[in-house]
Design a protein around this motif. Structure first.
Motif, mmCIF file in Angstrom:
data_model
loop_
_atom_site.group_PDB
_atom_site.id
_atom_site.type_symbol
_atom_site.label_atom_id
_atom_site.label_comp_id
_atom_site.label_asym_id
_atom_site.label_seq_id
_atom_site.Cartn_x
_atom_site.Cartn_y
_atom_site.Cartn_z
ATOM 1 N N TYR A 185 -50.170 29.414 -22.758
ATOM 2 C CA TYR A 185 -50.815 28.929 -22.195
ATOM 3 C C TYR A 185 -51.580 29.578 -20.798
ATOM 4 O O TYR A 185 -52.498 29.923 -20.505
ATOM 5 C CB TYR A 185 -50.992 27.229 -22.128
ATOM 6 N N GLU A 186 -50.665 31.157 -20.672
ATOM 7 C CA GLU A 186 -50.609 31.608 -19.876
ATOM 8 C C GLU A 186 -51.437 32.316 -20.034
ATOM 9 O O GLU A 186 -51.370 33.510 -21.487
ATOM 10 C CB GLU A 186 -49.363 31.389 -18.607
ATOM 11 N N ARG A 187 -52.006 33.697 -19.729
ATOM 12 C CA ARG A 187 -52.912 34.717 -19.346
ATOM 13 C C ARG A 187 -51.731 35.546 -19.618
ATOM 14 O O ARG A 187 -50.893 36.121 -19.463
ATOM 15 C CB ARG A 187 -53.454 35.910 -18.857
ATOM 16 N N GLN A 188 -51.757 36.588 -20.741
ATOM 17 C CA GLN A 188 -50.027 37.429 -21.965
ATOM 18 C C GLN A 188 -51.399 38.797 -21.500
ATOM 19 O O GLN A 188 -52.557 39.228 -21.698
ATOM 20 C CB GLN A 188 -49.576 36.891 -22.735
ATOM 21 N N CYS A 189 -50.077 39.738 -21.571
ATOM 22 C CA CYS A 189 -51.135 41.380 -21.530
ATOM 23 C C CYS A 189 -50.069 42.390 -21.966
ATOM 24 O O CYS A 189 -48.445 41.800 -21.931
ATOM 25 C CB CYS A 189 -51.566 42.110 -19.691
ATOM 26 N N GLY A 190 -50.072 44.024 -22.482
ATOM 27 C CA GLY A 190 -48.913 43.964 -23.350
ATOM 28 C C GLY A 190 -48.700 44.958 -22.379
ATOM 29 O O GLY A 190 -46.952 45.162 -21.896
ATOM 30 N N TYR A 191 -48.735 45.573 -20.819
ATOM 31 C CA TYR A 191 -48.374 46.840 -20.299
ATOM 32 C C TYR A 191 -49.301 46.591 -18.764
ATOM 33 O O TYR A 191 -51.249 46.513 -19.317
ATOM 34 C CB TYR A 191 -48.596 48.091 -20.418
ATOM 35 N N VAL A 192 -48.376 45.735 -17.763
ATOM 36 C CA VAL A 192 -49.809 45.609 -16.596
ATOM 37 C C VAL A 192 -49.366 47.451 -15.335
ATOM 38 O O VAL A 192 -47.175 47.512 -15.404
ATOM 39 C CB VAL A 192 -49.628 44.592 -16.100
ATOM 40 N N SER A 193 -50.289 47.819 -14.749
ATOM 41 C CA SER A 193 -50.090 48.645 -13.283
ATOM 42 C C SER A 193 -49.896 48.337 -12.522
ATOM 43 O O SER A 193 -51.304 47.427 -12.549
ATOM 44 C CB SER A 193 -50.237 50.311 -13.638
ATOM 45 N N PRO A 194 -49.839 48.506 -11.200
ATOM 46 C CA PRO A 194 -50.471 48.567 -10.085
ATOM 47 C C PRO A 194 -52.053 49.182 -9.725
ATOM 48 O O PRO A 194 -51.499 50.472 -10.408
ATOM 49 C CB PRO A 194 -49.369 49.024 -8.858
ATOM 50 N N GLY A 195 -52.861 48.732 -9.373
ATOM 51 C CA GLY A 195 -54.387 49.669 -9.618
ATOM 52 C C GLY A 195 -53.729 50.630 -8.385
ATOM 53 O O GLY A 195 -53.255 50.463 -7.502
ATOM 54 N N MET A 196 -53.907 51.448 -8.333
ATOM 55 C CA MET A 196 -54.586 52.645 -7.597
ATOM 56 C C MET A 196 -55.846 52.320 -6.478
ATOM 57 O O MET A 196 -56.778 52.184 -6.727
ATOM 58 C CB MET A 196 -54.896 53.823 -9.016
ATOM 59 N N THR A 197 -55.262 53.460 -5.273
ATOM 60 C CA THR A 197 -55.842 53.895 -4.434
ATOM 61 C C THR A 197 -56.936 55.108 -4.308
ATOM 62 O O THR A 197 -56.121 55.987 -4.568
ATOM 63 C CB THR A 197 -54.995 53.666 -2.566
ATOM 64 N N ASN A 198 -58.185 55.137 -4.583
ATOM 65 C CA ASN A 198 -58.980 55.967 -4.183
ATOM 66 C C ASN A 198 -59.164 56.591 -2.855
ATOM 67 O O ASN A 198 -59.267 55.302 -1.723
ATOM 68 C CB ASN A 198 -60.219 55.968 -5.363
ATOM 69 N N LEU A 199 -57.561 57.735 -2.479
ATOM 70 C CA LEU A 199 -58.349 57.183 -0.836
ATOM 71 C C LEU A 199 -58.709 58.519 -0.471
ATOM 72 O O LEU A 199 -58.727 58.485 0.902
ATOM 73 C CB LEU A 199 -56.252 58.177 -0.956
ATOM 74 N N HIS A 200 -59.518 58.477 -1.097
ATOM 75 C CA HIS A 200 -61.192 59.576 -0.356
ATOM 76 C C HIS A 200 -62.164 59.838 -1.014
ATOM 77 O O HIS A 200 -61.851 60.361 -2.031
ATOM 78 C CB HIS A 200 -60.640 61.303 -0.313
ATOM 79 N N SER A 201 -63.165 59.097 -0.016
ATOM 80 C CA SER A 201 -64.568 58.516 -1.308
ATOM 81 C C SER A 201 -65.239 59.176 -0.369
ATOM 82 O O SER A 201 -65.337 58.843 0.948
ATOM 83 C CB SER A 201 -65.015 57.700 -1.288
ATOM 84 N N HIS A 202 -66.872 60.027 -0.434
ATOM 85 C CA HIS A 202 -68.001 59.490 0.262
ATOM 86 C C HIS A 202 -69.376 59.138 -0.686
ATOM 87 O O HIS A 202 -69.824 59.876 -1.576
ATOM 88 C CB HIS A 202 -68.486 61.554 0.463
ATOM 89 N N ALA A 203 -69.034 58.006 -1.267
ATOM 90 C CA ALA A 203 -69.749 56.367 -1.857
ATOM 91 C C ALA A 203 -71.448 57.486 -1.941
ATOM 92 O O ALA A 203 -71.563 57.022 -3.450
ATOM 93 C CB ALA A 203 -69.379 55.594 -0.906
ATOM 94 N N PHE A 204 -72.280 57.842 -0.723
ATOM 95 C CA PHE A 204 -73.687 57.867 -1.300
ATOM 96 C C PHE A 204 -73.986 59.398 -2.114
ATOM 97 O O PHE A 204 -74.800 59.901 -2.575
ATOM 98 C CB PHE A 204 -74.036 58.414 0.151
#
Length: 454
Positions: free
Chosen positions: A42-61
């Motif tokens: 009854y729980e959510r299951q998956c095959g492969y899970v990784s930590p999310g990555m940090t985008n360490l440099h962004s100029h959003a505009f």
């Protein structure tokens, strides 16, 4: 209420681990990790899970400019001609448009594996050069864009006082960036009420061209001791040569001679280094912020990756001007750039980890987390429940052994193999689609219609 996810394989700090149940609490932090367990139907299951990555440099505009500068001029094009076009765009964007652009960008980053972003934010003033009534208005709008998407953010208000070395006055088209130490510290103080588990606030002296060494020392002294510090450095040879002419020192050399550089610092680009600078950066435990898609797009050059790895230097990846929003593309071209430069293969490896994709993925997780100043980058108790789930039904992964998963993700084709994304325990991307995608897209399209009429 405790939430769980069962993974047949989870990328823990020790490596891929079988039959893992991840628990997180209502605060969005991992609270328990069980291994060698049996899945509950009854729980959510998956095959492969990784930590999310940090985008360490962004100029959003700058996301709004993507694809619009790929036309040759009358003379040779370079980073510097691109910068002139970017300045013109920066003069036109309203705070509300900044939010719409940031939300579009961050939703794309989430769908491609980034669960955190470090926003190097320097458009502080109104187009007429005056501050808004709220000195942190534009920074708040970008943070609001992050909140709309669910991505974690480290806001880095940028100190930007000069046009070049020798404290040359800012150009007229740089008027929206103009800040001094006192103003930047006021912006940071004003954003204090934004700080929480999803949002951190640090500082970013733009560069040694745009901030004096005394200013950098003063703004760091005025910052809380646990906050991140980012700076552009040694991105272009013109910058290196100008620094030598003005000070007799190369940029990284000057930075280390005038500042106490430690693990709080992220040195963005650092493309042009000599052996002494490589050694100093690695020894300082600062993070090199490598942005391969932008460095390729702007013709910056190649980071000294093999020597830096040999010196046990820390590094992460960012998307900078957003020619790409893909974790895979940044990591792939971090390796491919070195292969082209050295005319060899499998460059980014060490004795303990010969799988290039695995080494780069894990190092970028660690370096990005450090640069963000947030509890991210690993599936371990106390960290944020930031997770990316790979599509184990895709043909590239169905027949892979677990040892080959990251190699397949990074080096086999251009399908996005990231299916679902969790940030702070909240599912923000499911089956490749962001939960607010329709609204975000509509706002961005309306924004771009306005901007392209200018």
């Amino acid at each position: 209420m405790v939430q769980t996810l069962f993974a047949k394989q989870a990328l823990l700090p020790s490596g891929w681990t079988s039959d893992v149940r991840l628990h997180w609490n209502d605060d969005g932090n991992l609270s328990q990790i069980e291994t060698a367990v049996t899945a509950d139907p009854y729980e959510r299951q998956c095959g492969y899970v990784s930590p999310g990555m940090t985008n360490l440099h962004s100029h959003a505009f700058q996301r709004a400019m993507a694809g619009m500068t790929e036309v040759a001029g009358e003379g040779p094009d370079s980073f510097w001609t691109w910068r002139d076009l970017m300045y013109r765009y920066a003069l036109a964007i309203s705070p509300e448009q900044m939010q719409a652009i940031a939300a579009q960008l961050y939703s794309e980053c989430l769908r491609h594996g980034y669960t955190s972003v470090c926003e190097f934010h320097y458009v502080h003033r109104a187009p007429n050069g005056e501050f808004y009534s709220d000195i942190a208005e534009t920074a708040r709008q970008v943070i609001a864009g992050a909140q709309q998407t669910g991505i974690g953010i480290t806001m880095l208000p940028v100190l930007y006082s000069y046009a070049d070395f020798k404290q040359l006055p800012l150009r007229e088209d740089q008027r929206r960036f103009n800040t001094n130490v006192e103003q930047i510290l006021r912006i940071i103080e004003s954003l204090e009420n934004q700080r929480n588990a999803q949002t951190e606030v640090g500082v970013a002296p733009h560069s040694l061209r745009a901030a004096s060494t005394d200013q950098i020392r003063d703004v760091v002294a005025g910052l809380a001791v646990d906050r991140p510090i980012h700076i552009h450095i040694a991105e272009q040879m013109r910058e290196v040569n100008a620094c030598l002419a003005a000070t007799g020192k190369r940029p990284v050399e000057l930075l280390f001679d005038t500042q106490t550089v430690d693990a709080r610092w992220c040195l963005v680009h650092a493309t042009h280094l000599n052996a002494h600078e490589v050694a100093n950066m690695a020894a300082s435990q600062s993070v090199a912020g490598i942005c391969t898609s932008t460095e390729g797009n702007l013709g910056d050059g190649f980071f000294e990756l093999p020597d830096y790895i040999a010196a046990q230097g820390r590094f992460g990846i960012g998307t900078d001007s957003h020619a790409s929003q893909s974790v895979v593309e940044e990591i792939r071209w971090l390796e491919y750039g070195q292969r082209l430069k050295m005319q060899g293969r499998n460059i980014a490896s060490v004795k303990g980890q010969r799988r290039v994709a695995d080494f780069l993925w894990q190092q970028c997780l660690l370096g990005g987390a450090q640069a963000s100043g947030r509890a991210v980058g690993a599936l371990e108790v106390g960290k944020r429940a930031d997770m990316i789930i790979f599509d184990d039904q895709h043909p590239n992964l169905q027949c892979s052994s677990v040892d080959d998963v990251l190699s397949s993700v990074v080096f086999t084709g251009n399908d996005n193999l990231i299916r679902d994304v969790f940030v702070g325990g909240q599912c923000v991307v499911e089956n490749g689609k962001h939960r607010n995608q329709a609204e975000i897209n509509a706002n961005y399209i309306a924004c771009m219609k306005q901007l392209r009429q200018l």
